[in-house]
Write a protein that holds these residues in place. Sequence first.
Motif, mmCIF file in Angstrom:
data_model
loop_
_atom_site.group_PDB
_atom_site.id
_atom_site.type_symbol
_atom_site.label_atom_id
_atom_site.label_comp_id
_atom_site.label_asym_id
_atom_site.label_seq_id
_atom_site.Cartn_x
_atom_site.Cartn_y
_atom_site.Cartn_z
ATOM 1 N N LEU A 1 0.868 -1.219 -0.056
ATOM 2 C CA LEU A 1 -0.129 -0.005 0.015
ATOM 3 C C LEU A 1 0.859 1.272 -0.102
ATOM 4 O O LEU A 1 0.675 2.266 -0.727
ATOM 5 C CB LEU A 1 -0.753 0.030 1.114
ATOM 6 C CG LEU A 1 -1.835 1.307 1.332
ATOM 7 C CD1 LEU A 1 -2.710 1.334 0.282
ATOM 8 C CD2 LEU A 1 -2.392 1.109 2.827
ATOM 9 N N LYS B 1 2.377 2.131 -3.297
ATOM 10 C CA LYS B 1 1.598 2.466 -4.397
ATOM 11 C C LYS B 1 1.387 4.055 -4.016
ATOM 12 O O LYS B 1 1.177 4.719 -5.115
ATOM 13 C CB LYS B 1 0.128 1.622 -4.180
ATOM 14 C CG LYS B 1 -0.762 2.272 -5.240
ATOM 15 C CD LYS B 1 -2.231 1.310 -4.847
ATOM 16 C CE LYS B 1 -3.064 1.853 -5.833
ATOM 17 N NZ LYS B 1 -4.365 0.919 -5.685
ATOM 18 N N GLU B 2 1.372 4.452 -2.887
ATOM 19 C CA GLU B 2 0.839 5.833 -2.573
ATOM 20 C C GLU B 2 2.226 6.683 -2.540
ATOM 21 O O GLU B 2 2.083 7.669 -3.222
ATOM 22 C CB GLU B 2 0.277 5.837 -1.124
ATOM 23 C CG GLU B 2 -1.011 5.166 -0.838
ATOM 24 C CD GLU B 2 -2.110 5.577 -1.860
ATOM 25 O OE1 GLU B 2 -2.001 6.763 -2.212
ATOM 26 O OE2 GLU B 2 -3.060 4.863 -1.940
ATOM 27 N N THR C 1 2.875 8.700 -6.043
ATOM 28 C CA THR C 1 2.214 9.907 -6.498
ATOM 29 C C THR C 1 2.327 10.926 -5.366
ATOM 30 O O THR C 1 1.913 12.045 -5.636
ATOM 31 C CB THR C 1 0.824 9.576 -6.627
ATOM 32 O OG1 THR C 1 0.135 8.999 -5.313
ATOM 33 C CG2 THR C 1 0.375 8.651 -7.756
ATOM 34 N N THR C 2 3.238 10.604 -4.404
ATOM 35 C CA THR C 2 3.297 11.680 -3.164
ATOM 36 C C THR C 2 4.796 12.229 -3.260
ATOM 37 O O THR C 2 5.160 13.455 -3.036
ATOM 38 C CB THR C 2 2.871 11.256 -1.816
ATOM 39 O OG1 THR C 2 3.444 9.887 -1.793
ATOM 40 C CG2 THR C 2 1.484 10.973 -1.897
ATOM 41 N N ILE D 1 1.706 12.496 1.897
ATOM 42 C CA ILE D 1 1.578 11.163 2.222
ATOM 43 C C ILE D 1 0.456 11.071 3.430
ATOM 44 O O ILE D 1 -0.316 9.995 3.412
ATOM 45 C CB ILE D 1 2.867 10.741 2.630
ATOM 46 C CG1 ILE D 1 3.742 10.909 1.695
ATOM 47 C CG2 ILE D 1 2.672 9.386 3.245
ATOM 48 C CD1 ILE D 1 5.385 10.455 2.183
ATOM 49 N N ARG E 1 -3.121 10.713 1.805
ATOM 50 C CA ARG E 1 -3.452 9.566 1.152
ATOM 51 C C ARG E 1 -3.409 8.120 2.214
ATOM 52 O O ARG E 1 -4.179 7.441 1.748
ATOM 53 C CB ARG E 1 -2.131 9.224 -0.168
ATOM 54 C CG ARG E 1 -2.272 10.512 -0.878
ATOM 55 C CD ARG E 1 -3.468 10.619 -1.689
ATOM 56 N NE ARG E 1 -3.760 9.447 -2.604
ATOM 57 C CZ ARG E 1 -3.273 8.997 -3.736
ATOM 58 N NH1 ARG E 1 -2.829 10.024 -4.416
ATOM 59 N NH2 ARG E 1 -3.505 7.904 -4.567
ATOM 60 N N LEU E 2 -2.590 8.333 3.176
ATOM 61 C CA LEU E 2 -2.311 7.076 4.035
ATOM 62 C C LEU E 2 -3.122 7.022 5.339
ATOM 63 O O LEU E 2 -3.515 6.132 5.859
ATOM 64 C CB LEU E 2 -0.968 6.878 4.098
ATOM 65 C CG LEU E 2 -0.178 6.116 2.749
ATOM 66 C CD1 LEU E 2 1.172 5.932 3.114
ATOM 67 C CD2 LEU E 2 -0.837 4.936 2.790
ATOM 68 N N LYS F 1 -6.261 5.538 6.493
ATOM 69 C CA LYS F 1 -6.884 4.713 5.392
ATOM 70 C C LYS F 1 -6.998 3.280 5.918
ATOM 71 O O LYS F 1 -6.261 2.849 6.622
ATOM 72 C CB LYS F 1 -5.772 4.980 4.185
ATOM 73 C CG LYS F 1 -6.176 3.900 3.061
ATOM 74 C CD LYS F 1 -5.230 4.043 1.762
ATOM 75 C CE LYS F 1 -5.664 3.531 0.568
ATOM 76 N NZ LYS F 1 -6.631 4.543 0.073
#
Length: 242
Positions: free
Chosen positions: A140, A143-144, A147-148, A182, A185-186, A189
């Motif tokens: 996970l 993956k994030e 884009t960060t 970050i 996004r995380l 989550k």
Amino acid sequence: MNKMATLGRYKILWALMGGVLLTSAAAWLPILIEELGRFGLPHTWAAETAYGLFFIVAAGVSYVFVRELIKAKLQTERCGEVLHPSTAFELHDKQLFHSMAQKQILLAKRNKWPVCMAALYLQPVSESGSRDVSREVKELAVKEFETTVRGSDLVVSFTRNEYLMFFPNCTLEKGKEVIDRIYRRLADKEMTIGDKVYRIECKCGLTSMKPDAVDLKALSERAFRALDRIKGKSGNYKEVYG
């Protein structure tokens, strides 16, 4: 589709090479048998000798052909990796991270660039008990991160669910912005693994040093010390060393 087309071309080449060898053998084997017979060899021995020579030549040609084919395929793959590199984010291994970070520190000292480092801990929390889900958390996270983090940033995975990030040519404020992305996004989550739902809590220790005094060991120690101050807390936190 491209691999299938390439495989088809290889099969055609093999067929052509086999055809050439068989055709040439049909032409010169009888002549060779006749010539060997002139040296007094019985017809059977002459034929066996001729066929033996044929197979030796065929094996040599096949070896050279396969060797050159493998070299050409390898070269094509190498050129393809250079011209069409993967855009997927990948974690650096520890040795590569150390080497690249040292080079970035030399550049920072030379150009008077600020550098920033973050120690990030992603903690999976479940109300119904827990097990080791570090592999799923890493998948996970990677993956994030794609884009960060910035293209020039270095990220390495340390102990379970801990990540060390080196931000070259980056002030502390800019480093905070990366971490904020970050967190958006995380942080909090949820991910479902088996019959359990895990919520990700983010803890991050940040630090920055002046270009003249920057040192990789000191920088990483400061980032981890800042992380240790908040690692035992419940929730999402950021701590700046200072």
